[in-house]
Design an enzyme around this catalytic site. Structure first.
Site, PDB file in Angstrom:
ATOM      1  N   CYS C 118       0.882  -1.173   0.000  1.00  0.00           N
ATOM      2  CA  CYS C 118       0.000   0.000   0.000  1.00  0.00           C
ATOM      3  C   CYS C 118       0.912   1.213   0.000  1.00  0.00           C
ATOM      4  O   CYS C 118       1.555   1.508   1.006  1.00  0.00           O
ATOM      5  CB  CYS C 118      -0.906   0.005   1.223  1.00  0.00           C
ATOM      6  SG  CYS C 118      -1.818   1.546   1.407  1.00  0.00           S
ATOM      7  N   CYS C 121      -0.626   4.547   2.147  1.00  0.00           N
ATOM      8  CA  CYS C 121      -0.631   4.501   3.618  1.00  0.00           C
ATOM      9  C   CYS C 121      -0.047   3.151   3.994  1.00  0.00           C
ATOM     10  O   CYS C 121       1.103   2.901   3.674  1.00  0.00           O
ATOM     11  CB  CYS C 121      -2.017   4.775   4.203  1.00  0.00           C
ATOM     12  SG  CYS C 121      -3.413   3.997   3.373  1.00  0.00           S
ATOM     13  N   SER C 122      -0.800   2.292   4.644  1.00  0.00           N
ATOM     14  CA  SER C 122      -0.281   0.940   4.872  1.00  0.00           C
ATOM     15  C   SER C 122      -1.437  -0.021   5.073  1.00  0.00           C
ATOM     16  O   SER C 122      -1.453  -0.798   6.014  1.00  0.00           O
ATOM     17  CB  SER C 122       0.707   0.909   6.043  1.00  0.00           C
ATOM     18  OG  SER C 122       0.308   1.772   7.085  1.00  0.00           O
ATOM     19  N   CYS C 123      -2.399   0.024   4.156  1.00  0.00           N
ATOM     20  CA  CYS C 123      -3.535  -0.901   4.178  1.00  0.00           C
ATOM     21  C   CYS C 123      -3.020  -2.339   4.185  1.00  0.00           C
ATOM     22  O   CYS C 123      -2.082  -2.674   3.457  1.00  0.00           O
ATOM     23  CB  CYS C 123      -4.406  -0.713   2.940  1.00  0.00           C
ATOM     24  SG  CYS C 123      -5.087   0.937   2.783  1.00  0.00           S
TER      25      CYS C 123
END
Lengths: 110, 92, 213
Positions: C118, C121-123
């Site tokens: 991701c 962001c950091s999905c």
């Protein structure tokens, strides 16, 4: 300021070094931030998009200098303030009250 | 009109300042609809707690060699989710 | 401190020490967390029990859940078809509470390898696999996984042959992804329970391969 056409968080393709492989397990306060973020959304006060929007608007320095859950609690606060869940006056007074209880995280739990 | 799987699409190059979910490295690039995911409320509105409009979300597949001319393996692919309003309908 | 039992454990379930900010001087951000939590309880938004239940629910999610899904797909072709058609429904069918997450499973084969990232962001498929590893959230991984994914894979010890197509998936919106790794050769006699032990977290993100592969 941040380049409005290529914002700091939009980092796909940027040059960067080797992936750091070290990790850590989450502290209880981090798990509580995580839980409050999920529950705050379930209460309808904000969405994950609002969480991200505030994280992005905090800027690159916050990404570089704060830990993940420090940024999350700051974004959680931003969203709850915007939703009117509590006021800054209430937050400020409560933080002073908490600080007066002790010097460590464990010591200030009510 | 919902685009079919296999449709060639170009991603818009715009850069409105705010919460958007189309990465810079894909803007202006051309890919192919890999699957249609259906309607999802627009995150560009959800982020500000204003009434959100459902928009069709697509998975679009790009060739690495198109995104990055010096890609190690140009035939490798990059899939990303793109909302309908980021697809340039006027593109050739 | 009835809700603080975790503080008394010096080692986490994985055997690693908790981050030391548990015991250090109270920070501004920790103070804010306590204040927000107490304000939300005082205002009737949440109860302490709800907060603890949410923590417990996240703690119960781990890569073992994903490994069970993968092992089932390896041993049950009809389940595998359902998993690839609708990952969320397949995970729920196995009893995993993944909440509202939209899960897409992508399959590794002899000629295809998949990698999840991701960049914005950091999905992460946290409602199935638990919280992401730290490296997944770093600038280095987020930046480079879409630009030089094969070099990133080599840092993880995966040297992809030139004739294998790499498909990178950038979780830019509402989907979350899990890689269905290829079943290692020579495991024909193993049942799903034994197979699940071969499935590592990284093999479900695409930065690793199952044990024995």
């Amino acid at each position: 300021m941040d380049d409005p056409e290529h914002r700091w968080h939009d980092m796909g393709g940027d040059a960067a070094g080797p992936v750091p492989m070290d990790g850590h397990d989450f502290a209880i306060w981090e798990k509580r931030v995580d839980a409050l973020v999920i529950l705050g959304q379930q209460r309808g006060h904000f969405t994950v998009d609002g969480l991200r929007r505030a994280l992005e608007d905090m800027g690159e320095a916050a990404f570089n200098e704060m830990t993940y859950y420090e940024r999350w609690v700051a974004s959680l606060n931003q969203n709850l303030i915007e939703a009117g869940v509590y006021s800054l006056e209430e937050l400020g007074a409560k933080m002073e009250e908490v600080k007066a209880r002790g010097d460590t995280y464990g010591a200030v739990q009510s | 009109m919902t685009l079919p799987v296999g449709a060639s699409v170009r991603i818009k190059t715009m850069s409105p300042l705010g919460h958007i979910r189309t990465p810079k490295y894909l803007r202006g690039k051309t890919g192919v609809v890999e699957r249609v995911l259906g309607p999802f409320n627009n995150p560009e509105q959800l982020a500000y707690m204003v009434p959100a409009t459902p928009r069709t979300l697509y998975r679009v597949r790009f060739e690495m060699g198109h995104i990055w001319p010096d890609a190690e393996a140009p035939q490798d692919t990059l899939d990303a989710e793109i909302y309908e309003h980021w697809i340039d309908q006027d593109a050739p | 401190m009835p809700h603080d039992h975790h503080d008394h454990d010096h080692l986490s379930p994985s055997g690693h020490p908790y981050r030391k900010d548990n015991d250090g001087a109270l920070s501004y951000w920790q103070t804010m967390e306590v204040a927000i939590r107490e304000l939300m309880v005082e205002k009737g938004e949440l109860t302490p029990a709800q907060i603890q239940a949410q923590i417990d629910a996240m703690d119960a999610r781990s890569p073992a859940n994903g490994a069970a899904v993968v092992a089932r797909a390896w041993t049950d072709p009809e389940f595998k078809a359902r998993l690839l058609a609708n990952g969320s429904d397949a995970a729920r069918e196995m009893g995993f509470d993944i909440g509202p997450m939209h899960l897409v499973a992508v399959e590794n084969t002899e000629d295809t390898h998949n990698l999840i990232v991701c960049t914005l962001c950091s999905c992460y498929p946290r409602n199935l696999l638990g919280l992401p590893p730290d490296w997944y959230k770093t600038r280095e991984y987020r930046s480079r996984a879409v630009r030089e994914p094969r070099a990133v894979l080599r840092e993880f010890g995966v040297d992809l042959p030139a004739d294998v197509t790499l498909r990178v998936h950038d979780s830019t919106a509402d989907m979350r992804y899990i890689v269905l790794p290829a079943r290692p050769a020579g495991t024909e006699n193993l049942d799903a329970t034994a197979l699940a032990k071969l499935v590592t977290r990284d093999s479900m993100i695409g930065t690793g391969l199952p044990k024995g592969a």
